[in-house]
Design an enzyme around this catalytic site. Sequence first.
Site, PDB file in Angstrom:
ATOM      1  N   ASP A 718       0.762  68.167   8.807  1.00 36.37           N
ATOM      2  CA  ASP A 718       0.019  67.586   7.692  1.00 36.37           C
ATOM      3  C   ASP A 718       0.822  67.742   6.410  1.00 36.37           C
ATOM      4  O   ASP A 718       0.547  68.608   5.577  1.00 36.37           O
ATOM      5  CB  ASP A 718      -1.351  68.264   7.565  1.00 36.37           C
ATOM      6  CG  ASP A 718      -2.178  67.661   6.436  1.00 36.37           C
ATOM      7  OD1 ASP A 718      -1.951  66.483   6.111  1.00 36.37           O
ATOM      8  OD2 ASP A 718      -3.042  68.382   5.886  1.00 36.37           O
ATOM      9  N   GLU A 727       1.113  59.347   8.430  1.00 40.88           N
ATOM     10  CA  GLU A 727       0.790  58.243   7.533  1.00 40.88           C
ATOM     11  C   GLU A 727      -0.648  57.796   7.792  1.00 40.88           C
ATOM     12  O   GLU A 727      -1.270  58.153   8.787  1.00 40.88           O
ATOM     13  CB  GLU A 727       1.752  57.072   7.735  1.00 40.88           C
ATOM     14  CG  GLU A 727       1.703  56.067   6.593  1.00 40.88           C
ATOM     15  CD  GLU A 727       2.906  55.130   6.552  1.00 40.88           C
ATOM     16  OE1 GLU A 727       3.061  54.428   5.550  1.00 40.88           O
ATOM     17  OE2 GLU A 727       3.681  55.112   7.516  1.00 40.88           O
TER      18      GLU A 727
END
Length: 747
Positions: A718, A727
């Site tokens: 993350d 993304e």
Amino acid sequence: MKRRRTALLSLTALLATALTALPAAPAGAEEAEQVRNGTFDTTTDPWWTTSNVTAGLSDGRLCADVPGGTTNRWDAAVGQNDITLVKGETYRFSFSATGTPAGHVVRAIVGLSVSPYDTYHEVTPQLSVSGDTYSYTFTSPVDTAQGQVGFQLGGSADAWRFCMDDVSLLGGVAPEPYEPDTGPRVRVNQVGYLPAGPKNATLVTDATAKLPWQLKNAAGTVVARGTTLPRGVDASSGQNVHSIDFGAFRTKGAGFTLVADGETSRPFDIGTSAYERLRLDAAKYYYTQRSGLAIRDDLRPGYGRPAGHVGVAPNKGDTSVPCQPGVCDYTLDVSGGWYDAGDHGKYVVNGGISAWELLSTYERARHARTGQADKLGDGTLAIPESGNKVPDILDEARWELEFLLKMQVPDGKPLAGMAHHKMHDEQWTGLPLMPHDDPQKRELHPPSTAATLNLAATAAQAARLYRSYDKPFAATALAAARKAWAAALAHPDRLASESDGVGGGAYADSDVTDDFYWAAAELYLSTGEKRFEEYVLKSPVHTADLFKPIGFDWARTGVAGRLDLATVPSRLPGRDAVRQSVVKGADRYLATLKAHPYGMPYAPDGNTYDWGSSHQVLNNAVVLATAYDITGASKYRDGALQSMDYILGRNALNISYVTGYGEVSAQNQHSRWYARQLDPAQPNPPKGTLAGGPNSSIQDPYAQSKLQGCVGQFCYIDDIQSWSTNEHTINWNAALTRMASFVADQG
């Protein structure tokens, strides 16, 4: 693989011609040290600055006076080129730095000094707040003698002073092991379970024999108990795991926990309200993705921003966009639409599947036995169009549909009726960058058969769904769909190039047989015409086995046609066989789910997780949900519901992949304008935003520096720099929107 690339860039191409050389003098170098003169004892050579920065020596440091009023980080910079990097070697990047006044953020990068200006490592410390000495390690993904160490200093309204010393890039250091914090070993859906739905959890343990478990309410009272089911080693994570089934407990409540093997899970609810919120939040994501429109802060507090790409400096906007050199002799107004992902590009093939899945979310709600179309009706999404007596989800999808229609080649031009594959910046831009600050030239890319068929399919679907709300728009959409279909038949082999990936993703697709099938199916369902019926029935895709481990996405659209033929009312000959093929595909996904220790309908060959694996899990769950709509058999409903558990926390990393849902959720998805990790003035992605999830190929340098040798579910981080695992995209959130709506309907 999701064939796109979203690079983190260092300095713009303009910067290469706007450098001011600092005074030259000899400099020494240590054997493994790649930076020359990082201590500034007697000179600043060979460091450069941009022409608007004045720098020199001060007390043995390099100090730079940075002007105010710049827009982007790279508008003011100090750096050193000709840095040598060796692929696979680990480097320690360290420096000391201060800012006056305190609190300014510097973007320190190690990257490529020439086009395409890739960044291999970047950090953004807040100077004199997060400390004065910084040290990081990363592994180089390339061999190059044209590397660069840069400190990007722009973006401040006020002038300030930057000083640095002891800059080092030391090669050959041992890589720092990356060990994600996975929290308690009892893994649950951190958001919640439906009272009458399945309730499963996974325990990570060395134990091989069954263990007792307890379900506790918020007060700590034991309300259910049982024993675990040992499952052995899970190949997708390398963990020894047990399963816990507490589905017999059906009482609503908040703050439940599961306790097993001395571990207590993260809290969760039993109820429906979270899914009612997620149904809307997942769809609300699209408003803040809109291009060509100022985002209203009263509608999305904290996310308001000026309109992007509307012809206001510094960019020329999307109202008169030329083609790439040699592609066409006209410009098009292609304003509007959704930004595809964390970049500023807009792509017809990804926009098509995204619009289809949003439209299908509403179409399913109209036709399915548990559908609740009013839950997606006018006023539900708090968008500018709310109150116009049109379902909000149709208003949102229309924002993208109108952009897709604008991408069609005009009459009288070569390839008239086809659709341009995509449009985006000439070069990749860096992070963070608000849409209205994008300085790059925008370009149309060549028309493609795939894009043309995406336009035909979604415009045809739109024709039937908007007919009762806006007959002229429905007629316009159907006319565009017919024109696109004819153009695709005339040009069946115009394929996007795999190499066309500078400034935006390539989205190349070498097989458009599935796209022809999908477009014919949508045209048939909207018109009932014999020619489209015959094309569908004769297509090899019509009877092919489409329900693979990776079932459908932008590059595999056959399932989209199959699902609609199975569920949208029509007189298609052999429709029962079509419906049975969907049920058969669901049986395969259900078997995968039951065999998987983490209970998901996704098990790719060799546990090689695909780019955007989280939405693959959800799209396979869509097939299960559709089988339930067809048959009414509860096993398919339960399988679809259980699939959400993985997305919302029942996974090896113990993380919810949806921002704002669950005690621990993804927060730093790769984005140029949800970039709080890089710029404290920006927000994190809005709640209800889906992260791409584990990706075994870890294409980006940041993931490569942390996740080498990762197994399946552990190929995720993350971090905003990890564009290959973290993304967000419009097609991934479309899958979340559809499944969240289905789950909410089962409440």
